[in-house]
Design an enzyme around this catalytic site. Structure first.
Site, PDB file in Angstrom:
ATOM      1  N   ASP A 264      -3.396   3.777  -5.642  1.00  0.00           N
ATOM      2  CA  ASP A 264      -4.759   4.233  -5.352  1.00  0.00           C
ATOM      3  C   ASP A 264      -4.812   5.593  -4.650  1.00  0.00           C
ATOM      4  O   ASP A 264      -5.860   6.222  -4.621  1.00  0.00           O
ATOM      5  CB  ASP A 264      -5.552   3.184  -4.572  1.00  0.00           C
ATOM      6  CG  ASP A 264      -4.907   2.798  -3.248  1.00  0.00           C
ATOM      7  OD1 ASP A 264      -3.858   3.365  -2.901  1.00  0.00           O
ATOM      8  OD2 ASP A 264      -5.457   1.910  -2.564  1.00  0.00           O
ATOM      9  N   ARG A 265      -3.701   6.056  -4.103  1.00  0.00           N
ATOM     10  CA  ARG A 265      -3.675   7.363  -3.450  1.00  0.00           C
ATOM     11  C   ARG A 265      -2.948   8.387  -4.328  1.00  0.00           C
ATOM     12  O   ARG A 265      -2.129   8.027  -5.154  1.00  0.00           O
ATOM     13  CB  ARG A 265      -2.986   7.270  -2.083  1.00  0.00           C
ATOM     14  CG  ARG A 265      -3.813   6.558  -1.023  1.00  0.00           C
ATOM     15  CD  ARG A 265      -3.006   6.402   0.262  1.00  0.00           C
ATOM     16  NE  ARG A 265      -3.829   5.991   1.380  1.00  0.00           N
ATOM     17  CZ  ARG A 265      -4.181   4.752   1.638  1.00  0.00           C
ATOM     18  NH1 ARG A 265      -3.767   3.773   0.844  1.00  0.00           N
ATOM     19  NH2 ARG A 265      -4.926   4.453   2.686  1.00  0.00           N
TER      20      ARG A 265
ATOM     21  N   ASP B 272       0.975   6.612  -4.531  1.00  0.00           N
ATOM     22  CA  ASP B 272       1.529   5.676  -3.552  1.00  0.00           C
ATOM     23  C   ASP B 272       1.939   4.374  -4.219  1.00  0.00           C
ATOM     24  O   ASP B 272       1.879   4.231  -5.457  1.00  0.00           O
ATOM     25  CB  ASP B 272       0.545   5.434  -2.410  1.00  0.00           C
ATOM     26  CG  ASP B 272      -0.617   4.551  -2.804  1.00  0.00           C
ATOM     27  OD1 ASP B 272      -0.954   4.497  -4.000  1.00  0.00           O
ATOM     28  OD2 ASP B 272      -1.204   3.902  -1.916  1.00  0.00           O
TER      29      ASP B 272
ATOM     30  N   ASP C   5       0.715   1.303  -4.492  1.00  0.00           N
ATOM     31  CA  ASP C   5      -0.197   0.485  -5.301  1.00  0.00           C
ATOM     32  C   ASP C   5      -1.123   1.314  -6.174  1.00  0.00           C
ATOM     33  O   ASP C   5      -2.032   0.782  -6.804  1.00  0.00           O
ATOM     34  CB  ASP C   5      -1.000  -0.481  -4.436  1.00  0.00           C
ATOM     35  CG  ASP C   5      -1.877   0.205  -3.404  1.00  0.00           C
ATOM     36  OD1 ASP C   5      -1.798   1.442  -3.288  1.00  0.00           O
ATOM     37  OD2 ASP C   5      -2.633  -0.488  -2.709  1.00  0.00           O
TER      38      ASP C   5
ATOM     39  N   SER D 261       0.842  -1.198   0.000  1.00  0.00           N
ATOM     40  CA  SER D 261       0.000   0.000   0.000  1.00  0.00           C
ATOM     41  C   SER D 261       0.881   1.253   0.000  1.00  0.00           C
ATOM     42  O   SER D 261       1.676   1.451  -0.889  1.00  0.00           O
ATOM     43  CB  SER D 261      -0.959  -0.015   1.184  1.00  0.00           C
ATOM     44  OG  SER D 261      -1.850   1.063   1.113  1.00  0.00           O
ATOM     45  N   HIS D 262       0.750   2.098   1.024  1.00  0.00           N
ATOM     46  CA  HIS D 262       1.541   3.324   1.096  1.00  0.00           C
ATOM     47  C   HIS D 262       2.594   3.230   2.189  1.00  0.00           C
ATOM     48  O   HIS D 262       3.064   4.243   2.701  1.00  0.00           O
ATOM     49  CB  HIS D 262       0.624   4.526   1.340  1.00  0.00           C
ATOM     50  CG  HIS D 262      -0.247   4.392   2.558  1.00  0.00           C
ATOM     51  ND1 HIS D 262      -1.184   3.401   2.664  1.00  0.00           N
ATOM     52  CD2 HIS D 262      -0.308   5.103   3.709  1.00  0.00           C
ATOM     53  CE1 HIS D 262      -1.798   3.519   3.843  1.00  0.00           C
ATOM     54  NE2 HIS D 262      -1.280   4.533   4.485  1.00  0.00           N
TER      55      HIS D 262
ATOM     56  N   LYS E 230     -10.374   3.414  -4.561  1.00  0.00           N
ATOM     57  CA  LYS E 230      -9.835   4.745  -4.791  1.00  0.00           C
ATOM     58  C   LYS E 230      -8.867   4.663  -5.961  1.00  0.00           C
ATOM     59  O   LYS E 230      -8.292   3.609  -6.220  1.00  0.00           O
ATOM     60  CB  LYS E 230      -9.163   5.298  -3.530  1.00  0.00           C
ATOM     61  CG  LYS E 230      -8.081   4.412  -2.954  1.00  0.00           C
ATOM     62  CD  LYS E 230      -7.467   5.014  -1.700  1.00  0.00           C
ATOM     63  CE  LYS E 230      -8.170   4.638  -0.429  1.00  0.00           C
ATOM     64  NZ  LYS E 230      -7.982   3.253   0.005  1.00  0.00           N
TER      65      LYS E 230
END
Length: 603
Positions: free
Chosen positions: A358-359, A354, A356, A183-184, A455
Site C-alpha cells: 500500500d505504500r 512496502d 503489503d 505492513s512496512h 492507500k
C-alpha cells in the site's frame, strides 16, 4: 459449420442455465420443507421460502401471490414466482438488519424484530411474524442470526496485497476481510506481525467497529471448528468443508486476486498509453523494487507482462515471509539498493513498495527523490491525465495533518475542496463513502483515491506513469515545473524511536506548556534570511464532516503566518517503547530558492 453449431451451443447453454435455476429452487425449497412434493400452505411459508432463495419481496408482492382464495402452492408454482422476483442485494439487507442491531452482534432478538416489522412500512401482524420467526429461528435461543459466515475467500498461495483485499471485498460485496500483515515493518519470526480488519466498504474498520468486536469477544458462547480443514491454496476454485455439529457446509474459495486487481486498474488508467510509454519505440526504462513483499506478483503481471516493460524492470518480486531479511519500508534508507541503481542514470523512473503493497516511493533519473507530500500534490495538479477522473470528476482532496501543505496549494489554486484529517486511512474512507473525496495522501509514503478504500502503491506508480505519458517530461522536470507554479513545501521528518514512554509524555506536556502560553502566538524566529512568525499553536482536533465524530489530541502544531509548520506527534506503530515524530514543513515561493536540498535547508 460455425453457423450450424451456434444454435446448438445457445440451446445447450440455455439448458444449463435452466437446470441450474431449478437446482437452486429445489435447494431453497428443501431448506424449508422435507420434500419438493410438500405444498406451501400459508403466506408465511411462501415468504420464508422466497427469502431462502435470495429474494425479499414486498408485502404487496406476497399478497399478489397469496390471495384470499389461495389455499396452497406447489413447487412448480414456487418456481414460477421465483422467476418474477429479482435477487436481493445482500449488502443492503445487512445494512437494514444492522440498524436493528446497534451492538453489531450479528443477531436480532425476537422482540426487536417484532417491534420493527409490526410498526413500520407495510406492517405485518404478530401472527405472520411469529410464523416466519419459528421457521428461521433454528437455534431456539430467542434470536435471529442475520450474519452467518459460510464463505471464506483467500488469495492464491495465501497472498493478497492490502489494496487487492479492499478491491476484492468491494467486488464480491463481502461483509469484511482480515489482513495478516507486517505492513512496512520487518517480518519473520523475530519481526513484526499485525492483524487488521477491513469492513464491507473495503476500508480499515473505524474505532466504533473494533470496539464492538472487542465487546462481543467477551460474551462469546460458542465457536465452531472444522477438524479436517486442509485447504489447497494453490488451486483456483471452491473447496467445501463440513463443520462440527452444523448442517450447512463451509466454503473456502481461492481466487486470483492479481487478476481482480489488474482488471480494476484497466478501468482506471489508459493501458494503451502506458504500454506505449513502457514498451513502445521511445519507451522509458523503469526499475521497480517490490522488496520481497506481496506486491511482487502484481508488478510482474501488470507492468511487465501486460504493459510490456522488460522482465528485469521489476526486482525482488518473490514474496518472502521475512522480506529477504530486509526492512520493507519504501524510503531512502531501506530502499537504498534502488536509490543506488537509480543514481547511475540508466533508469528514467524508479519506485519501491512496502511489504503489503500500500505504500510507495517514487524516484526520477539519477535518483531524483519525490517527497510523498509532493507526490500526491503532483497527481492532484495533473489529475486529468487519468481517465478515471475524467469520468468521475474531482469531488475533493485530502491529506493527513502531518503531511506538508503542498496539496493545499494545489487545492487553493484549482479551487478544489481540501480536507485535513488525523493520521489513519479510515478518515479518508469516511469522506469517500460520503462522496466528498477523490484523491488523498499521507507523508508516510501512502497515496490513493476513491477507487478502493486503502492507500495503493501500484496505483500511485501508474498514476505517475500516466502523467509522464501525457506530459512527455522527466520526473524531475515535472516536479520543478510544479514548484514554479505552486511554490515548494520543504518537508522533512525525524523519528525518535523506542524512547522511554514516560519521558516522551513529559516532553509533550512541557512543550504544551510553552505553546499554549498566551505570549507564544505572535513570536518571531529568524533562520538565515527568513523570519517565521507564529500564527497559531494547538493540539490538532478533527470534527468529521460525515458522522460528526471528534478526534482530539492528534498532534501539536506550531503554524506560522506563511503556512510553514512544526509538528510533534507520539506514535505507536513500532513494537517497543514510544516513537516521537517531528515534522518540519517550510513553505518557499521564491523561484531562486525552491531547488535547495531539504536536508541542507534544515541543517
Amino acid at each position: 459449420m460455425w453457423s450450424q453449431c451456434a444454435p446448438a451451443q445457445t440451446q445447450s447453454s440455455q439448458h444449463r442455465e435452466d437446470e441450474l435455476f431449478y437446482t437452486r429452487c429445489r435447494a431453497a425449497y428443501l431448506s424449508v420443507f422435507k420434500s419438493s412434493l410438500t405444498d406451501i400452505t400459508s403466506k408465511e411459508q411462501l415468504c420464508v421460502v422466497l427469502q431462502q432463495a435470495g429474494r425479499n419481496p414486498s408485502q404487496q408482492a406476497i399478497n399478489n401471490y397469496w390471495t384470499p382464495r389461495t389455499t396452497k402452492l406447489n413447487f412448480d408454482d414456487f418456481c414460477e414466482i421465483l422467476k418474477k422476483e429479482s435477487e436481493t442485494d445482500e449488502s443492503e439487507l445487512l445494512k437494514t438488519f444492522g440498524k436493528m442491531d446497534p451492538r453489531g452482534s450479528g443477531c436480532i432478538s425476537h422482540g426487536d424484530l417484532c417491534r420493527v416489522l409490526t410498526s413500520r412500512g407495510e406492517k405485518m401482524s404478530p401472527e405472520e411474524l411469529n410464523g416466519i420467526f419459528s421457521l428461521r429461528e433454528v437455534n431456539s435461543d430467542g434470536k435471529l442470526d442475520y450474519i452467518k459466515i459460510s464463505r471464506l475467500v483467500i488469495g492464491q498461495h495465501g497472498i493478497m496485497s492490502t489494496p487487492a483485499v479492499s478491491c476484492v471485498i468491494r467486488e464480491i460485496k463481502a461483509i469484511g476481510g482480515i489482513i495478516l500483515t507486517a505492513s512496512h515493518n520487518p517480518g519473520g519470526p523475530n519481526g513484526d506481525f499485525g492483524i487488521k480488519f477491513n469492513i464491507s466498504s473495503g476500508g480499515p474498520a473505524p474505532e466504533a467497529v473494533t470496539n464492538k468486536i472487542f465487546e462481543i469477544s467477551k460474551t462469546l458462547g460458542e465457536y465452531v471448528i472444522c477438524p479436517d480443514l486442509k485447504v489447497d491454496l494453490s488451486t483456483i476454485g471452491k473447496q467445501t468443508f463440513q463443520l462440527d455439529n452444523k448442517p450447512s457446509p463451509f466454503t473456502v474459495e481461492i481466487v486470483d486476486s492479481v487478476e481482480s486487481y489488474a482488471n480494476m486498474l484497466r478501468n482506471i488508467f489508459d493501458f494503451a498509453a502506458l504500454k506505449e510509454l513502457l514498451s513502445g519505440p521511445n519507451h522509458i526504462k523503469v526499475r521497480l523494487d517490490a522488496m520481497h513483499g506481496v506486491v511482487g506478483p502484481y508488478v510482474k503481471k501488470i507492468v511487465c507482462e501486460e504493459l510490456g516493460a522488460p522482465a528485469n524492470s521489476a526486482v525482488n518480486c518473490v514474496p518472502k515471509e521475512d522480506f529477504g531479511g530486509h526492512h520493507p519500508d519504501p524510503n531512502l534508507t531501506y530502499a537504498s539498493d534502488l536509490v543506488e541503481n537509480m543514481k547511475g542514470g540508466e533508469y528514467d523512473f524508479g519506485a519501491a513498495f512496502d511489504g503489503d503493497g500500500d505504500r510507495n516511493m517514487v524516484l526520477g533519473k539519477h535518483g531524483f527523490f519525490v517527497n510523498p507530500s509532493d507526490s500526491v500534490a503532483v497527481i492532484a495538479a495533473n489529475i486529468t491525465c487519468i481517465p478515471y477522473f475524467q469520468k468521475t470528476g474531482v469531488k475533493g482532496l485530502a491529506r493527513s495533518m502531518p503531511t506538508s501543505g503542498a496539496l493545499d496549494s494545489v487545492a487553493n489554486t484549482l479551487k478544489m475542496q481540501l480536507y485535513e484529517t488525523p493520521t489513519g486511512w479510515k478518515f479518508f474512507g469516511n469522506l469517500m463513502d460520503a462522496g466528498k473525496l477523490s484523491l488523498c495522501g499521507e507523508e508516510s509514503f501512502g497515496t490513493g483515491s476513491d477507487h478502493i478504500r486503502e492507500k495503493d502503491g501500484l496505483w500511485a506508480v501508474l498514476a505517475w506513469l500516466s502523467i509522464l505519458a501525457t506530459r512527455k517530461q522527466s520526473v524531475e522536470d515535472i516536479m520543478k515545473d510544479h514548484w514554479q507554479k505552486f511554490g515548494r513545501n520543504f518537508f522533512t521528518r525525524y523519528d525518535y524511536e523506542e524512547v522511554d514512554s514516560d519521558a516522551a509524555n513529559k516532553m509533550i506536556k512541557d512543550l504544551e506548556a510553552v505553546m499554549f502560553d498566551k505570549s507564544f502566538v505572535g513570536q518571531k524566529y529568524t533562520e538565515g534570511d527568513k523570519t517565521y512568525q507564529v500564527g497559531k499553536a494547538d493540539n490538532f482536533e478533527y470534527s468529521d464532516p460525515v458522522d460528526g465524530s471528534v478526534s482530539k489530541n492528534q498532534g501539536l502544531r506550531i503554524i506560522f503566518s506563511d503556512g510553514s509548520r512544526i509538528i510533534f506527534r507520539l506514535s505507536g506503530t513500532g513494537s517497543a517503547g514510544a516513537t516521537i515524530r517531528l515534522y518540519i514543513d517550510s513553505y518557499e515561493k521564491d523561484p531562486q530558492k525552491i531547488y535547495q536540498d531539504p536536508q541542507v535547508k534544515f541543517s
